[in-house]
Design a protein around this motif. Structure first.
Motif, PDB file in Angstrom:
ATOM      1  N   ARG A  79       0.832  -1.206   0.000  1.00 39.26           N
ATOM      2  CA  ARG A  79       0.000   0.000   0.000  1.00 39.26           C
ATOM      3  C   ARG A  79       0.863   1.252   0.000  1.00 39.26           C
ATOM      4  N   PRO A  90      -3.135   9.182  -6.889  1.00 36.33           N
ATOM      5  CA  PRO A  90      -3.213   8.434  -5.624  1.00 36.33           C
ATOM      6  C   PRO A  90      -4.487   8.675  -4.833  1.00 36.33           C
ATOM      7  N   GLU A  91      -5.011   9.908  -4.853  1.00 37.69           N
ATOM      8  CA  GLU A  91      -6.221  10.165  -4.067  1.00 37.69           C
ATOM      9  C   GLU A  91      -7.439   9.512  -4.705  1.00 37.69           C
ATOM     10  N   THR A 128       0.937   3.964  -3.125  1.00 36.45           N
ATOM     11  CA  THR A 128       0.648   5.374  -2.910  1.00 36.45           C
ATOM     12  C   THR A 128       1.756   6.258  -3.479  1.00 36.45           C
ATOM     13  N   ARG A 161      -7.180   5.610  -4.516  1.00 37.74           N
ATOM     14  CA  ARG A 161      -6.815   5.067  -3.207  1.00 37.74           C
ATOM     15  C   ARG A 161      -7.459   3.711  -2.961  1.00 37.74           C
TER      16      ARG A 161
END
Length: 680
Positions: free
Chosen positions: A110, A120-121, A114, A124
């Motif tokens: 993880r 990435p947001e 990221t 997620r």
């Protein structure tokens, strides 16, 4: 990050972990095997571990690696503090360690995801699910049953634990340094690549590769992703920290492996190995490709713990797969390095695998093949597949000109992921069920390894324990004809014929030939002959009396390979001494015990042999043996700083051997006085 995003990934990981427990459950009721008996009896060797003195003696008693693997030994105390012990708690703890490693791997994947995702947001949830899926594939893979359920291989599992912890701490330190929190970042890096490397190394030698693996992630994954995303490269303070905690250990490891290779190629290796170091180096590419095949095309059952069926390559063309394997491995490494900017996850998984194999699959003259060597190297192996299944695009892939848009997460990929996990879990359950049934395990391994002398001997022992010695004979005789110098086949054939009541001269002659020509007997020599001598004393096998046993041992004494091995000469003299005791010849027994003790003077051997003389009714000879030991010059202190030297220091500080000697001497004197006292 939204709470439901985190919850979905943890829920998937938790479900996979629970299913993994169910898959492993049948194997938790299996017994001890092979190296378990060579390592775990240390739990009671100098008494139950209930006091500080016995604890320190136990913790420093390890002989594997220069370090003795004390962290692994310490972990066994969670399960027992004396020997014999119940195997179930050991296997249960191994499974818990395996599940812990799965959770740590999820956290690592993880974190890496990221750091490298295009968005990435927005991605997620997919990143987290990909991390859970990659960790789940690894955690549920059937290849690791032989690591998790083979108790002593906790020594292979704990380096993975500390490697994962160390990489997580290092990544946190790297992030802090990028944010200009230099001292906090340095503390995290020192913890990750310093302290965790020490803990991993004290579990098993390949734990020392943690700094090299961090550099692999740095240059194969993080740097390409940082450049593609135009992110800030960590400052010069980070470079200096990595020089100390990353590059210097890497240089030391490289120099050691090169020195081991040069020494092995020019001076040679142990005669116990049926191959040269050069042949080993030619063989390992074939072995590595076999490992990759087992990882990507898993099956419920494999060759298991036996590896003597793997034949060494004697040239680039013999066998013919040697050169293609070497070229294939070279190409995989080159393509992975070249393609790290385009396929960062895939390239990193490949490079991580080969770097993590570098100690056990290169210049150190270990055995050619073991399944458990894949436990740590395969940590990242299935993450690229998980990223594809979750349709996650990494930032470095922007350089390929691919569009930034994402394909919808097709249900077919989700179904494929579920089917993959289900298939792995079913195979793991099948394999764990086999590990819970020692007899079926032995018979299947023999079928899968028809040319393995170890597998055939193990299966024959299982058949004899089940009361079918005739089946064991039918198994062993053709195997012995194919490999007449395999002493384990010959001695087990004697045992089977004794159990069947039809021991003949042909079987005795075959055993005599095997003992006279074998490369090495290992611990089989003392374990088998001790049982045979005990059986002869109780008329367990009339055809295998003390005279025949002695003739077999004299054949072993004539073997030039055994005669040049101080430890084996000592074993033979000890066994001949036992026969002399059984024949009522204490003087001859004393002479043989003295001769064996002189080969390698050891307090433990002097004590055990003197005690054996005393318990047989010859206390005077027992006292004489102790006196003889005292007359020998003390063995030279080991030049290397290793755990054996520390263990000797601990025993000296505790005055352990003098106290044991004094206690035995007092007992022998008391026995001597009681035998000399007038009756009446």
């Amino acid at each position: 990050m939204k709470p439901n995003s985190r919850l979905a990934a943890w829920l998937m990981l938790s479900c996979t972990a629970c299913l993994t427990v169910l898959a492993y459950h049948p194997g938790l009721h299996g017994g001890f095997l092979f190296d378990d008996f060579a390592n775990l009896p240390a739990l009671g060797e100098t008494g139950p571990i209930t006091r500080w003195e016995t604890f320190v003696r136990y913790l420093t008693s390890g002989t594997a690696d220069p370090t003795g693997r004390p962290i692994a030994l310490l972990s066994f105390l969670l399960d027992a503090r004396n020997w014999p012990a119940n195997p179930y708690p050991f296997k249960r703890t191994n499974l818990l360690v395996h599940l812990l490693n799965g959770v740590l791997l999820f956290l690592l994947l993880r974190r890496l995801g990221t750091a490298a995702a295009v968005r990435p947001e927005q991605d997620r949830k997919r990143l987290d699910v990909a991390a859970a899926l990659g960790a789940g594939f690894w955690m549920s893979h059937p290849l690791f049953v032989s690591t998790t359920l083979y108790i002593v291989q906790r020594e292979a599992m704990l380096p993975a634990t500390f490697t994962l912890m160390g990489l997580l701490a290092w990544l946190q330190g790297r992030k802090k340094m990028t944010e200009r929190a230099l001292w906090r970042g340095l503390a995290w890096i020192a913890t990750g690549l310093g302290a965790c490397t020490v803990l991993a190394l004290l579990s098993k030698a390949n734990g020392i590769l943690l700094p090299v693996l961090a550099l692999t992630l740095e240059f194969a994954f993080l740097r390409p992703c940082d450049r593609a995303a135009h992110r800030t490269i960590p400052p010069s303070g980070y470079e200096r920290a990595m020089l100390l905690f990353g590059w210097l250990p890497t240089l030391a490891i490289t120099v050691y492996l090169l020195h081991a290779g040069w020494h092995g190629l020019t001076v040679g290796i142990s005669d116990a190995r049926p191959w040269t170091l050069g042949e080993r180096l030619l063989t390992e590419p074939r072995v590595l490709l076999t490992y990759l095949h087992m990882l990507w095309l898993p099956t419920p059952f494999t060759a298991g713990l036996f590896n003597d069926q793997v034949k060494a390559s004697t040239s680039l063309l013999h066998p013919w797969t040697t050169l293609p394997s070497l070229l294939a491995i070279t190409a995989l490494i080159a393509v992975a390095w070249k393609g790290r900017n385009r396929w960062p996850a895939l390239a990193t998984a490949a490079l991580f695998f080969f770097v993590a194999q570098s100690i056990e699959s290169s210049t150190i003259a270990l055995e050619l093949f073991f399944e458990h060597r894949n436990y740590l190297p395969a940590l990242l192996m299935f993450w690229p597949l998980a990223l594809w299944l979750c349709d996650v695009k990494l930032v470095a892939q922007r350089s390929t000109g691919a569009p930034d848009g994402r394909l919808p997460w097709h249900r077919s990929r989700l179904a494929l992921a579920i089917l993959g996990l289900a298939a792995l879990l079913i195979m793991t359950w099948s394999r764990a069920s086999l590990w819970g049934n020692t007899r079926e395990q032995a018979l299947l391994w023999a079928r899968l390894n028809p040319t393995s002398a170890r597998a055939q001997a193990f299966a024959a022992q299982a058949e004899m324990r089940a009361g079918y010695p005739q089946l064991a004979i039918q198994r062993l005789e053709p195997a012995l004809r194919s490999a007449p110098n395999q002493v384990q086949l010959a001695l087990n054939l004697l045992a089977a014929r004794c159990a069947a009541g039809n021991l003949d001269s042909a079987a005795l002659a075959a055993a005599e030939h095997a003992l006279a020509t074998t490369r090495d007997t290992g611990t089989l020599l003392t374990s088998w002959f001790n049982r045979a001598i005990n059986g002869a004393a109780s008329d367990g096998c009339p055809a295998l009396d003390l005279k025949e046993i002695k003739r077999l041992l004299l054949a072993a004494r004539q073997n030039p390979r055994l005669a040049s091995n101080h430890g084996r000469k000592q074993d033979i003299d000890y066994l001949l001494g036992r026969i002399a005791i059984a024949q009522g010849q204490p003087g001859q027994a004393l002479a043989l015990f003295n001769a064996g003790l002189k080969e390698q003077p050891r307090e433990s051997l002097a004590l055990s042999q003197a005690a054996e003389l005393g318990s047989a009714g010859f206390p005077a000879q027992g006292l004489a043996h102790l006196d003889y030991y005292r007359s020998l010059p003390p063995p030279p202190t080991a030049a290397d700083w290793n755990m054996g030297r520390l263990h000797a220091y601990v025993l000296r500080q505790q005055n352990y051997w003098p106290r044991e000697m004094a206690r035995l001497r007092a007992t022998l004197l008391q026995d001597l006085h009681s035998t000399q006292a007038p009756s009446g």
